[in-house]
Design a protein around this motif. Structure first.
Motif, mmCIF file in Angstrom:
data_model
loop_
_atom_site.group_PDB
_atom_site.id
_atom_site.type_symbol
_atom_site.label_atom_id
_atom_site.label_comp_id
_atom_site.label_asym_id
_atom_site.label_seq_id
_atom_site.Cartn_x
_atom_site.Cartn_y
_atom_site.Cartn_z
ATOM 1 N N PRO A 1 0.837 -1.206 0.000
ATOM 2 C CA PRO A 1 0.000 0.000 0.000
ATOM 3 C C PRO A 1 0.871 1.255 0.000
ATOM 4 C CG PRO A 1 -0.067 -1.081 2.140
ATOM 5 C CD PRO A 1 0.690 -1.980 1.209
ATOM 6 N N THR A 2 0.356 2.317 -0.595
ATOM 7 C CA THR A 2 1.130 3.551 -0.694
ATOM 8 C C THR A 2 1.151 4.280 0.649
ATOM 9 O OG1 THR A 2 -0.800 4.803 -1.373
ATOM 10 C CG2 THR A 2 0.529 3.857 -3.120
ATOM 11 N N VAL A 3 2.200 5.021 0.874
ATOM 12 C CA VAL A 3 2.330 5.807 2.095
ATOM 13 C C VAL A 3 2.299 7.299 1.791
ATOM 14 C CG1 VAL A 3 3.578 4.052 3.380
ATOM 15 C CG2 VAL A 3 4.838 5.664 1.977
ATOM 16 N N THR A 4 2.030 7.638 0.558
ATOM 17 C CA THR A 4 1.992 9.033 0.158
ATOM 18 C C THR A 4 0.757 9.714 0.732
ATOM 19 O OG1 THR A 4 3.092 8.461 -1.904
ATOM 20 C CG2 THR A 4 1.961 10.577 -1.833
ATOM 21 N N VAL A 5 0.943 10.910 1.257
ATOM 22 C CA VAL A 5 -0.171 11.708 1.754
ATOM 23 C C VAL A 5 -0.506 12.733 0.686
ATOM 24 C CG1 VAL A 5 -0.894 13.328 3.534
ATOM 25 C CG2 VAL A 5 0.550 11.405 4.140
ATOM 26 N N HIS A 6 -1.737 12.771 0.269
ATOM 27 C CA HIS A 6 -2.171 13.746 -0.736
ATOM 28 C C HIS A 6 -2.426 15.053 -0.001
ATOM 29 C CE1 HIS A 6 -2.343 10.603 -3.729
ATOM 30 N NE2 HIS A 6 -2.945 9.850 -2.821
ATOM 31 N N TYR A 7 -1.370 15.880 0.052
ATOM 32 C CA TYR A 7 -1.273 16.966 1.007
ATOM 33 C C TYR A 7 -2.446 17.938 1.100
ATOM 34 C CZ TYR A 7 0.018 21.265 3.160
ATOM 35 O OH TYR A 7 -0.023 22.379 3.907
ATOM 36 N N PRO A 8 -2.877 18.597 0.096
ATOM 37 C CA PRO A 8 -3.920 19.599 0.378
ATOM 38 C C PRO A 8 -5.211 18.993 0.913
ATOM 39 C CG PRO A 8 -3.012 19.933 -1.809
ATOM 40 C CD PRO A 8 -2.482 18.638 -1.297
ATOM 41 N N ARG A 9 -5.512 17.768 0.520
ATOM 42 C CA ARG A 9 -6.755 17.135 0.966
ATOM 43 C C ARG A 9 -6.585 16.351 2.259
ATOM 44 N NH1 ARG A 9 -6.334 17.032 -4.395
ATOM 45 N NH2 ARG A 9 -5.395 14.989 -4.531
#
Length: 149
Positions: free
Chosen positions: A29-37
């Protein structure tokens, strides 16, 4: 000739090991945070800029305007403004300014405060278009209860 086949075998083995690592990472699973949201959870020991602590009894600041934080600051980025009203026993805090462009986030001001009136902020979203946006009036910020930036 045997060196050629040996190199071919080791090269193919190395390619398959690398592809195995790649495919294993592809299905995680990805660990990227979709920052503005989405926002990330900040750890309690995060050192943001300083801010004043609210006194529970008076509703104002705990600061007694001793100026220890300003004297201890190696960057000279803190300005404590106070005045003594006529007939009063103590000084009253009229301004507490931080020049965050000069702050080195060393924490000496927080450690030197005798009344624990200064703490670290949990603000990590500090972005601006001019230097004036990083000259913070922490006393005004205390009254608003929010971030100026």
């Amino acid at each position: 000739m045997s060196g050629y086949f040996s190199d071919l075998y080791h090269g193919t083995k190395s390619l398959l090991v690398g592809l195995g690592v790649t495919f294993k990472e592809m299905v995680k699973p990805t660990v990227t945070v979709h920052y503005p949201r989405e926002t990330i959870v900040i750890t309690p020991n995060y050192r943001g800029h300083i801010e004043l602590v609210i006194d529970e009894e008076t509703g104002g600041s705990r600061c007694i305007t001793c100026g220890m934080c300003a004297r201890a600051c190696p960057s000279d980025c803190i300005t404590v403004l106070s005045e003594k009203p006529e007939g009063a026993k103590k000084k009253v805090l009229t301004g507490f300014e931080l020049d965050f462009t000069r702050c080195s986030l060393c924490g000496i001001c927080v450690e030197s405060c005798p009344t624990d009136a200064i703490t670290y902020s949990q603000d990590y979203n500090l972005a601006g278009f001019s230097r004036e946006e990083f000259h913070m009036d922490l006393l005004g910020r205390l009254g608003k209860g929010g971030s100026l930036i």
